[in-house]
Design an enzyme around this catalytic site. Structure first.
Site, PDB file in Angstrom:
ATOM      1  N   CYS A 326       0.836  -1.206   0.000  1.00 51.29           N
ATOM      2  CA  CYS A 326       0.000   0.000   0.000  1.00 51.29           C
ATOM      3  C   CYS A 326       0.872   1.257   0.000  1.00 51.29           C
ATOM      4  O   CYS A 326       0.365   2.369   0.150  1.00 51.29           O
ATOM      5  CB  CYS A 326      -0.952   0.003   1.195  1.00 51.29           C
ATOM      6  SG  CYS A 326      -0.121  -0.109   2.798  1.00 51.29           S
ATOM      7  N   GLU A 360      -1.950   1.162  -4.665  1.00 48.14           N
ATOM      8  CA  GLU A 360      -1.706  -0.193  -4.173  1.00 48.14           C
ATOM      9  C   GLU A 360      -1.021  -0.961  -5.298  1.00 48.14           C
ATOM     10  O   GLU A 360      -1.483  -0.945  -6.443  1.00 48.14           O
ATOM     11  CB  GLU A 360      -3.031  -0.867  -3.809  1.00 48.14           C
ATOM     12  CG  GLU A 360      -2.888  -2.130  -3.003  1.00 48.14           C
ATOM     13  CD  GLU A 360      -3.225  -1.931  -1.529  1.00 48.14           C
ATOM     14  OE1 GLU A 360      -3.190  -2.912  -0.780  1.00 48.14           O
ATOM     15  OE2 GLU A 360      -3.503  -0.779  -1.134  1.00 48.14           O
TER      16      GLU A 360
END
EC number: 2.1.1.35
Length: 368
Positions: A326, A360
């Site tokens: 992330c 992401e």
């Protein structure tokens, strides 16, 4: 994020910009063609939090402009799921005339699902009493009679009242396999349900020719563990947060998956156990013999801070590494180490957070 920042007509442009940006970040690495997984252009967030503003007899949701900190009224929120948007006006209208429910209410949190269940947390600057419980139960019944699958949680300082459960049951479709997940209030869950399904499908595709066992670090509620189980003989997964471990055990049972084992350990502790530097009673108590596992593949989905150097060195010992990140910046730092021994064979961008700078990423690495 202001409501006006969500413009479906501009979605593809912002996605293209993210794709260019992430390719630039990893320009020094020999990456394959980037696989880009788009989000719905609106109604993609499964969670939303709103402050509540009291103005005379009126009551409404507000958010704050992140740059100016000015508040603005929110009657609908296009980023949130349709389920949240359907419930928002009905809930606030129902709260207004009931003093026991509106008095010193300062925040409403929604946790919704693709499966149709929704959990609403009402946060107060006062202690909740029996009258609150009665009125909340009545409101829950009324809204569920209108077709919602709803539960309430009331929160105040050192107080939490659950009507009747503190979780939702999500169902995700992964290559036509329906997987069931318990998602607990205030525990980590994937915020974008549609993209979460695409991430799981990508991970399954990447590992479909696997042999041996899978080791997974930072497994959360077993989100990836359950989907990947069919590609491996066994899955051994670690997670430190107890609510996530409890959810993972529930999810293993409800999906009737018999080759996944979850242990409550940090990645650092697991590294020590694997290297024989420490013995852990919890492994013995669960009858887990680490040496019996034949793990050729390791899956990591670390927090934003990435993996420490010791964990990176441990991860290098596996033939294949699947890494979901992330935070592309810490992924890049970790790849400086992992790239010494492995090459990137799959490279993906998952647009979990449209209209924001967040990205992401997913990489599959194989030993050189």
């Amino acid at each position: 994020m202001a409501t006006t920042a969500i413009n479906p007509a501009e979605y593809q442009t912002q996605l293209d910009e993210k794709a260019a940006r992430i390719q630039n970040i990893f320009a020094d690495f020999d990456t394959p063609e980037l696989e880009v997984f788009a989000s719905p252009a609106e109604h993609y967030r499964m969670r939303a939090e709103f402050r509540v503003w009291h103005e005379g007899e009126d009551l409404y949701y507000i958010m704050f402009n992140q740059e100016t900190r000015e508040k603005y009224r929110v009657d609908q929120f296009p980023a949130a799921s349709r389920l949240i948007n359907d419930l928002m006006p009905l809930l606030v209208d129902a709260l207004k005339p009931v003093k026991a429910l509106r008095h010193k209410l300062f925040q409403v949190d929604f946790l919704s699902t693709l499966s149709g269940e929704i959990l609403v947390s009402l946060l107060y600057h006062r202690q909740l009493d029996d009258e609150w419980v009665r009125e909340a139960k009545a409101l829950k019944q009324r809204l569920n009679d209108e077709g919602f699958k709803l539960n309430f949680i009331g929160r105040a300082r050192k107080q939490k009242i659950v009507l009747d459960q503190e979780f939702v049951i999500e169902k995700l479709n992964v290559h036509d396999q329906v997987l069931t997940y318990k998602q607990v209030e205030n525990s980590f869950t994937q915020p974008n349900g549609e993209v979460a399904q695409k991430m799981l499908e990508w991970a399954v595709d990447c590992t479909q020719d696997s042999d041996g066992d899978l080791l997974e670090l930072y497994c959360g509620n077993g989100n990836f563990s359950l989907a990947l189980a069919k590609n491996f003989d066994r899955v051994l997964a670690t997670e430190l947060a107890k609510p996530s471990v409890d959810s993972a055990q529930y999810n293993i049972a409800v999906n009737q998956i018999e080759n996944v084992q979850i242990i409550r350990m940090s990645a650092e502790e697991f590294t020590e156990a694997m290297e024989g530097r420490r013995e852990f009673r919890r492994l013995k108590d669960q009858g887990i013999d680490l040496q019996s596992y034949n793990c050729n593949t390791i899956f990591v989905d670390p927090p934003r801070s990435g993996m420490d150097e010791g964990t990176c060195r441990m991860v290098q010992g596996y033939e294949r590494i699947m890494y979901i990140s992330c935070n592309p910046d810490t992924l890049k730092e970790n790849l400086e180490i992992l790239g010494e021994t492995h090459r990137i064979t799959r490279f993906a961008l998952f647009d979990q957070f449209p209209y924001t700078h967040h990205m992401e990423a997913g990489v599959l690495l194989e030993r050189k």
